[in-house]
Design a protein around this motif. Structure first.
Motif, short mmCIF file in Angstrom:
data_model
loop_
_atom_site.label_atom_id
_atom_site.label_comp_id
_atom_site.label_asym_id
_atom_site.label_seq_id
_atom_site.Cartn_x
_atom_site.Cartn_y
_atom_site.Cartn_z
N ASP A 132 0.84 -1.21 0.00
CA ASP A 132 0.00 0.00 0.00
C ASP A 132 0.87 1.25 0.00
N PRO A 161 -4.67 -1.58 -2.29
CA PRO A 161 -5.93 -0.89 -2.03
C PRO A 161 -6.35 -0.04 -3.23
N ALA A 163 -7.13 2.95 -3.27
CA ALA A 163 -6.54 4.29 -3.17
C ALA A 163 -5.11 4.34 -3.68
N PHE A 164 -4.49 3.20 -3.90
CA PHE A 164 -3.09 3.12 -4.33
C PHE A 164 -2.95 3.58 -5.78
N THR A 181 -6.95 -4.52 -7.32
CA THR A 181 -7.32 -3.61 -6.24
C THR A 181 -8.50 -4.15 -5.44
N TYR A 185 -8.46 -1.18 2.97
CA TYR A 185 -7.06 -0.92 3.32
C TYR A 185 -6.45 -2.18 3.90
N ARG A 294 -3.80 4.08 10.71
CA ARG A 294 -4.73 3.34 9.86
C ARG A 294 -5.41 2.21 10.62
N SER A 313 -0.73 7.41 -0.71
CA SER A 313 -2.12 7.58 -1.16
C SER A 313 -3.14 7.10 -0.15
N VAL A 314 -2.86 5.97 0.51
CA VAL A 314 -3.85 5.46 1.45
C VAL A 314 -4.05 6.42 2.61
N ASP A 315 -2.96 7.04 3.07
CA ASP A 315 -3.10 8.03 4.14
C ASP A 315 -3.83 9.27 3.65
#
Length: 372
Positions: A132, A161, A163-164, A181, A185, A294, A313-315
């Protein structure tokens, strides 16, 4: 005899089919390289039937004891080093160790782990890699990070994820059709398996049961560039405001941030405590990195990140969605902590369990395709 087929199961309710018929099990090599990996992969492999897992572990901070804690039988291979120069040598040395000593397997599973990917290729073992971290998409000059992504892109399949930024892998050689994907998360997968202990808070030395968790920035990491830590003003401010703190130093020097503060207000444990237990019972989790924030956010505990650089990106997605509060101002951070209501501080695992089912199903499909 036809090959076994992986299926998903409800962890804890359906024993692995390997226990019933070992001859038909799929042999899976799981390589654990960082402290979050034991929880992620134990939850994932417990969600799969017809699997026989062989586990190797890199000696890095708490990775070995946490692997033992989750119940894996394992072999320790290689280690990490605190010294940045030795750390660069440690990765190729361990990769060579894995290439020579990897167990016989139908497929390899790893996370953020180019060492396992390269060793798998050397041994002719197809691999599924979970990541991630797309930080080099945002930060210039991190040559080590960019190289790591190039190596990760060599996995047979990458699972990330939604969001990646998948171009981080595809632009470095990954087949777009082999980057998959899921809607959630990485932390969801193991948060979903968590069974909280209501007596956990009895171990803490506070007069009442309310506390926050503070974890420093990883200042020695290559991807962190900061003049100093935000932890000292956060700890001092928490004491001034009467907030109880469980403080979790990363390295020996981090312990100095709590020096001189009252021990009945700032508790520094001598032994590792479960991060998930802390996140479940805490009023709020504050961290200078990403993982603990997370974990807390995905069990719906209020979370704060004071990470000092550009975020992955995930954050960014969790911050944009309001699941994580981000600031590099200690006053703003503590104001946010004090704004948390009783309703905000009630964790829940329903959402994480849905994500775990999706990831387990995707993993089973990929493994079955590779071993056909």
């Amino acid at each position: 005899m036809s090959r076994a087929t992986l299926t998903t199961s409800d962890p804890g309710k359906d024993p692995a089919a390997a226990a019933r018929n070992p001859a038909e099990a799929i042999d899976v090599w799981v390589d654990l390289a960082s402290p979050s990996h034991p929880f992620f992969f134990k939850s994932l492999t417990d969600s799969l039937s017809n699997i026989r897992a062989t586990v190797t572990v890199r000696e890095k901070t708490e990775t070995v004891p946490l692997t033992r804690q989750v119940g894996y039988a394992f072999r320790t291979l290689g280690r990490d080093y605190e010294n940045p120069h030795l750390r660069k040598l440690g990765i190729p040395i361990r990769t060579a160790q894995l290439a020579f000593e990897a167990p016989k397997a139908d497929v390899a599973l790893s996370s953020r782990n180019a060492m396992c990917i390269l060793a798998s290729k050397a041994r002719g073992i197809p691999s599924v890699h979970f990541t991630d971290n797309d930080i080099c998409a945002y930060v210039d000059g991190l040559k080590a990070e960019e190289l790591y992504h190039r190596l990760e892109a060599q996995a047979t399949h990458n699972v990330v994820p939604a969001a990646f930024r998948t171009e981080v892998l595809t632009e470095r050689g990954a087949n777009p059709e082999r980057v998959h994907t899921y809607d959630g998360y990485k932390e969801d997968v193991y948060v979903a398996s968590f069974d909280p202990d209501p007596t956990f808070v009895d171990e803490l030395p506070f007069d009442n049961r309310e506390f926050i968790v503070v974890r420093p920035e990883a200042l020695s990491a290559t991807y962190v560039d900061a003049d100093g830590s935000l932890v000292p003003p956060i700890l001092a401010g928490a004491v001034e405001r009467g907030i109880n703190v469980v403080y979790l130093p990363r390295e020996a020097g981090d312990r100095e941030f709590a020096a001189g503060l009252p021990e009945n207000r700032v508790f520094v444990p001598n032994e590792p405590l479960s991060g998930l237990e802390l996140a479940w019972h805490a009023r709020c989790v504050l961290t200078g990195s990403g993982t603990m924030a997370r974990e807390a956010a995905r069990m719906e505990t209020p979370a704060v990140s004071f990470f000092p650089n550009t975020r992955i990106s995930v954050d960014r997605a969790l911050i944009d969605e309001g699941e994580i509060f981000h600031s590099r101002d200690a006053g703003d951070v503590l104001d946010y902590v004090e704004s948390v209501s009783d309703r905000d501080a009630k964790p829940d695992l329903s959402r994480a369990k849905c994500v775990r089912r999706e990831v387990a199903g995707l993993t089973a499909d990929l493994v079955n395709d590779m071993v056909d």
